[in-house]
Design an enzyme around this catalytic site. Structure first.
Site, PDB file in Angstrom:
ATOM      1  N   PHE A 130       0.601  -1.417   0.059  1.00  0.00           N
ATOM      2  CA  PHE A 130      -0.016  -0.036  -0.045  1.00  0.00           C
ATOM      3  C   PHE A 130       0.939   1.334  -0.102  1.00  0.00           C
ATOM      4  CE2 PHE A 130      -1.930   3.489   2.445  1.00  0.00           C
ATOM      5  CZ  PHE A 130      -2.939   3.593   1.615  1.00  0.00           C
ATOM      6  N   GLY A 156       0.156   5.323   0.468  1.00  0.00           N
ATOM      7  CA  GLY A 156      -0.827   6.379   0.710  1.00  0.00           C
ATOM      8  C   GLY A 156      -0.289   6.980   2.093  1.00  0.00           C
ATOM      9  N   LEU A 173       4.045  -1.420   3.590  1.00  0.00           N
ATOM     10  CA  LEU A 173       3.557   0.218   3.897  1.00  0.00           C
ATOM     11  C   LEU A 173       4.421   1.214   3.505  1.00  0.00           C
ATOM     12  CD1 LEU A 173       1.543  -0.500   6.994  1.00  0.00           C
ATOM     13  CD2 LEU A 173       0.655  -0.764   4.965  1.00  0.00           C
ATOM     14  N   GLU A 174       4.082   1.880   2.304  1.00  0.00           N
ATOM     15  CA  GLU A 174       4.881   3.236   2.029  1.00  0.00           C
ATOM     16  C   GLU A 174       3.946   4.460   2.312  1.00  0.00           C
ATOM     17  OE1 GLU A 174       7.382   3.710  -1.570  1.00  0.00           O
ATOM     18  OE2 GLU A 174       7.082   1.703  -2.002  1.00  0.00           O
ATOM     19  N   LEU A 175       4.286   5.156   3.523  1.00  0.00           N
ATOM     20  CA  LEU A 175       3.455   6.108   3.994  1.00  0.00           C
ATOM     21  C   LEU A 175       3.827   7.425   4.014  1.00  0.00           C
ATOM     22  CD1 LEU A 175       2.022   3.836   7.049  1.00  0.00           C
ATOM     23  CD2 LEU A 175       1.218   3.979   4.653  1.00  0.00           C
TER      24      LEU A 175
END
Length: 444
Positions: free
Chosen positions: A186, A188, A209-211
């Site tokens: 994901f 966002g 997760l790339e946040l």
């Protein structure tokens, strides 16, 4: 069964520019099954070298269409046309690099030998993890279509890559929860990443997760103020600040603070805000009205708490195209950590600058964040900077540079900026599982 219609709104005009049809829950339940069948067939029938060839051909297709892709990005998300062609080529170059190094990780060179012992062979191989669900937030809807089309033209069998458009979190949870999905990625917001993680929490599955980020820069007092002002402005407001690794807060040593502010004002006075289809434009709109409201609320909060707007006069700042989500690049001084612009991800063309008295104070403030994606130190004394960046809590640290995910380095977030790695040789690891082999010679 009725399905949702997803409309893309131009950030430049706030008028609809294209629509896509969503998927039903039944369709989403079938997609992982189809993907599993395609994966098993493809993985059995092809070698690594054949897959590399398909990737290379697909990249050739995308490169030939770079101008078309650039126009789509500009039209759908507002990034100025003078930059989007470069963005497309950068993505292609990074993909070629990863393809080139993949043999050393996934091929024979990537086999990890065990300890030598007469009569035994022991080794470890990496095996594909299986079906991966890649979730991208608010990116241009036609890019995934172009991507899939390029791979089809390159000879990738049907259904190895599938895509769908979905605006419903409830529907998306259907496929996240599917036991036939072996890995989830994901990109966002932190809130979005936590929602995906919760949806996947009732089964054993890896979630990458790339946040978000709230990336700091520290300007020491030995640098050339004019040079560093140009660099910091570009790192902060390129693509209207809509980059997870954009500079979001700036700490400047008190000995150079006033000079730095003056130089930033000079740089900003020459920037052009305008229609992203105009090749003279440097700053286009932000992605949506909601984003514009959030960015303006961060600016308002800072001003109410004592910050000063020192943005220079600039006709293009005051008279942007009507109807679009335009925000002038805003220079804020007198900021502190009581202001949300210094503690949350603004994701807009805002440059908040805080005065500091020492390296120690700068590092303490840089680390005072829930995020840890990137950080930068700007100084002539590279040796000292190397000591300082060792103390910074971030996945990527820069000296005299910012906002550049290099393909040979691991792209990874610390703290609430994410989990997992993309890019570099380590970027393959989330897409493989290890298999250990223990072979004993037959005793007779």
């Amino acid at each position: 069964m009725s399905v949702e219609t997803i409309t893309t709104i131009s950030p430049s005009t706030n008028r609809p520019i294209l629509t896509r049809t969503g998927v039903t829950a039944d369709e989403l339940q079938r997609l992982p099954q189809v993907a599993q069948e395609a994966y098993r067939s493809f993985s059995r029938s092809t070698t690594l070298e054949q897959r590399q060839e398909i990737v290379s051909r697909a990249l050739d297709v995308l490169e030939k269409k770079k101008d078309e892709l650039a126009l789509e990005i500009t039209t759908q998300m507002g990034r100025p046309i003078s930059y989007t062609g470069v963005e497309v080529m950068t993505a292609i170059k990074r993909s070629r690099y990863l393809t080139r190094i993949s043999s050393s990780i996934l091929g024979k060179d990537g086999v990890v030998p065990g300890e030598e012992e007469k009569g035994f062979r022991r080794y470890i191989q990496r095996k594909p993890i299986g079906v991966a669900l890649i979730i991208f937030a608010w990116n241009t809807p036609t890019i995934v279509e172009q991507f899939a089309s390029a791979f089809a033209e390159a000879g990738l069998p049907k259904n190895v890559i599938q895509y769908f458009h979905c605006g419903s979190p409830t529907l998306l949870e259907t496929v996240v929860r599917s036991p036939l999905v072996n890995h989830i990625c994901f990109t966002g917001s932190v809130a979005g990443g936590l929602a995906v993680q919760r949806a996947a929490s009732d089964r054993i599955v890896n979630v990458g997760l790339e946040l978000g980020g709230n990336d700091p820069a520290y300007v020491r007092d030995d640098v050339d103020a004019a040079w560093v002002a140009e660099e910091i402005v570009d790192g902060a407001i390129f693509n209207s600040g809509q980059s997870c690794c954009a500079i979001e807060r700036v700490y400047v040593h008190e000995n150079i603070y006033d000079t730095f502010i003056a130089e930033v004002r000079k740089v900003l006075s020459n920037y052009r805000v305008g229609d992203p289809l105009d090749r003279q434009t440097q700053i286009g709109p932000v992605i949506s009205r909601r984003a514009k409201e959030t960015i303006n609320s961060h600016i308002s909060d800072a001003l109410k708490k004592g910050a000063r707007d020192e943005t220079p006069a600039n006709e293009t700042f005051e008279n942007p195209p009507a109807d679009g989500n335009y925000i002038k690049p805003t220079l804020l001084t007198g900021v502190n950590h009581d202001m949300v612009v210094m503690t949350e991800e603004t994701f807009g063309p805002v440059i908040p600058v805080m005065r500091v008295a020492s390296d120690e104070e700068a590092i303490k403030l840089m680390n005072s964040s829930e995020f840890g994606l990137t950080a930068s130190v700007w100084t002539k004394d590279v040796t000292k900077a190397e000591d300082l960046i060792e103390q910074i809590e971030a996945g990527t640290v820069f000296i005299n540079r910012s906002d550049y995910p290099s393909p040979d380095l691991a792209w990874t977030g610390w703290k609430n900026s994410g989990r997992g790695v993309t890019l570099s040789k380590f970027g393959f690891e989330q897409f493989v599982k290890l298999k250990s082999y223990h072979v004993k010679d037959y005793p007779k």
